[in-house]
Design a protein around this motif. Structure first.
Motif, mmCIF file in Angstrom:
data_model
loop_
_atom_site.group_PDB
_atom_site.id
_atom_site.type_symbol
_atom_site.label_atom_id
_atom_site.label_comp_id
_atom_site.label_asym_id
_atom_site.label_seq_id
_atom_site.Cartn_x
_atom_site.Cartn_y
_atom_site.Cartn_z
ATOM 1 N N ALA A 22 1.007 -1.044 -0.199
ATOM 2 C CA ALA A 22 0.045 0.038 0.110
ATOM 3 C C ALA A 22 0.745 1.205 0.139
ATOM 4 O O ALA A 22 0.460 2.319 -0.737
ATOM 5 C CB ALA A 22 -0.864 0.195 1.160
ATOM 6 N N ASN A 23 1.847 1.068 0.648
ATOM 7 C CA ASN A 23 2.824 2.294 0.606
ATOM 8 C C ASN A 23 3.496 2.712 -0.662
ATOM 9 O O ASN A 23 3.568 3.744 -1.132
ATOM 10 C CB ASN A 23 4.118 2.261 1.760
ATOM 11 C CG ASN A 23 3.680 2.202 3.255
ATOM 12 O OD1 ASN A 23 2.595 2.874 3.344
ATOM 13 N ND2 ASN A 23 4.384 1.824 3.941
ATOM 14 N N ALA A 24 3.920 1.542 -1.486
ATOM 15 C CA ALA A 24 4.262 1.838 -2.815
ATOM 16 C C ALA A 24 2.949 2.427 -3.756
ATOM 17 O O ALA A 24 3.289 3.127 -4.498
ATOM 18 C CB ALA A 24 4.383 0.375 -3.332
ATOM 19 N N TYR A 25 1.789 1.954 -3.441
ATOM 20 C CA TYR A 25 0.629 2.464 -4.152
ATOM 21 C C TYR A 25 0.691 4.121 -3.925
ATOM 22 O O TYR A 25 0.498 4.871 -4.816
ATOM 23 C CB TYR A 25 -0.762 1.887 -3.770
ATOM 24 C CG TYR A 25 -1.820 2.192 -4.314
ATOM 25 C CD1 TYR A 25 -2.266 1.610 -5.371
ATOM 26 C CD2 TYR A 25 -2.504 3.535 -4.110
ATOM 27 C CE1 TYR A 25 -3.543 2.001 -6.399
ATOM 28 C CE2 TYR A 25 -3.420 4.013 -4.730
ATOM 29 C CZ TYR A 25 -4.037 3.194 -5.818
ATOM 30 O OH TYR A 25 -5.130 3.544 -6.517
ATOM 31 N N VAL A 26 0.551 4.311 -2.562
ATOM 32 C CA VAL A 26 0.250 5.829 -2.312
ATOM 33 C C VAL A 26 1.615 6.595 -2.748
ATOM 34 O O VAL A 26 1.425 7.828 -3.063
ATOM 35 C CB VAL A 26 0.475 6.087 -0.738
ATOM 36 C CG1 VAL A 26 0.272 7.616 -0.425
ATOM 37 C CG2 VAL A 26 -0.989 5.179 -0.176
#
Ligand SMILES: Cc1cc2nc3c(=O)[nH]c(=O)nc-3n(C[C@H](O)[C@H](O)[C@H](O)COP(=O)(O)O)c2cc1C
Length: 209
Positions: A22-26
């Motif tokens: 999710a951090n990669a997404y954000v």
């Protein structure tokens, strides 16, 4: 104001695979949408309360009949709803626990779904955000797996956001995360790496769209 709502669920901090994806997404999203604010809700560090009788009853009676405690609890609920309704993008990272979402995420879902307030039955109650749910799971439930059919999470999360009128819900899976961690899973270490790498690439590509 329109924002990205980023919700994390795992209590595993830096060891969490779902948080990593999710951090990669954000990161990818904010790199390509520079003027968008990110609102973060960490349900492991700061869980929302389970619904209690007072809160449920507050939804059944006219506002002027609510006790001060009911007013406070219902106001909190509406703040959570507003956070969802004013999002242009929602990304949720969650572990699979016992074939479903952990109870802290279920508690958040129970707080926000209020018929007529957040559901697809009227335009005013509809959510317009694009939703991405990142799921980390120790094994795999895909076709051919011994426990194929045991995944009660993917369909559930699609149902939750579908009920709010969200048209674009994608679930990104990182599988075999217990390989190299739990005894007996050693043979799946390569599958784990491939699945996490693929999940990160899928997340980045979707975020950049
Ligand atoms: C209480 C608990 C229940 C779990 N249940 C499942 C399960 O039903 N299926 C599965 O594939 N993995 C299960 N796992 C493994 C987790 O899904 C896996 O460790 C995942 O990576 C957790 O997400 P995280 O890395 O973001 O914390 C469970 C782990 C815990 C602690």
């Amino acid at each position: 104001m329109s924002h990205v709502l980023h919700i994390d669920v795992s209590p595993m901090g830096d060891h969490s695979v779902s948080r990593q994806v999710a951090n990669a997404y954000v990161e990818a999203f904010t790199a390509s949408h520079k003027d968008v604010a990110v609102v973060t809700r960490d349900l492991a560090a700061d869980p929302v309360p389970h619904l209690d009788g007072e809160t449920i009853m507050a939804g059944y009676i006219p506002a002027e009949q609510r006790t001060p405690s009911q007013v406070a609890k219902f106001t909190y609920r509406m703040e959570l709803v507003e956070e969802v309704k004013s999002s242009q993008e929602i990304v949720i990272s969650t572990p699979m626990w016992n074939w479903q979402v952990p109870s802290v995420l279920k508690a958040w879902i129970d707080q926000i779904i209020i018929p007529g307030v957040l559901d697809a039955s009227s335009e005013a109650a509809t959510v317009n955000a694009r939703v991405t749910v990142v799921v980390a799971q120790g094994g795999s439930y895909k076709e051919g797996a011994p426990r194929h059919g045991w995944d009660y999470l993917t369909g559930y999360m699609k149902q939750v956001f579908g009920s709010m009128g969200v048209k674009d819900v994608e679930v990104i899976l990182a599988e075999f995360t217990l390989a190299g961690v739990a005894p007996g899973m050693e043979t799946f270490v390569d599958n784990k790496k491939a699945s996490i790498d693929a999940a990160i690439e899928t997340a980045k590509a979707r975020a950049s769209k």
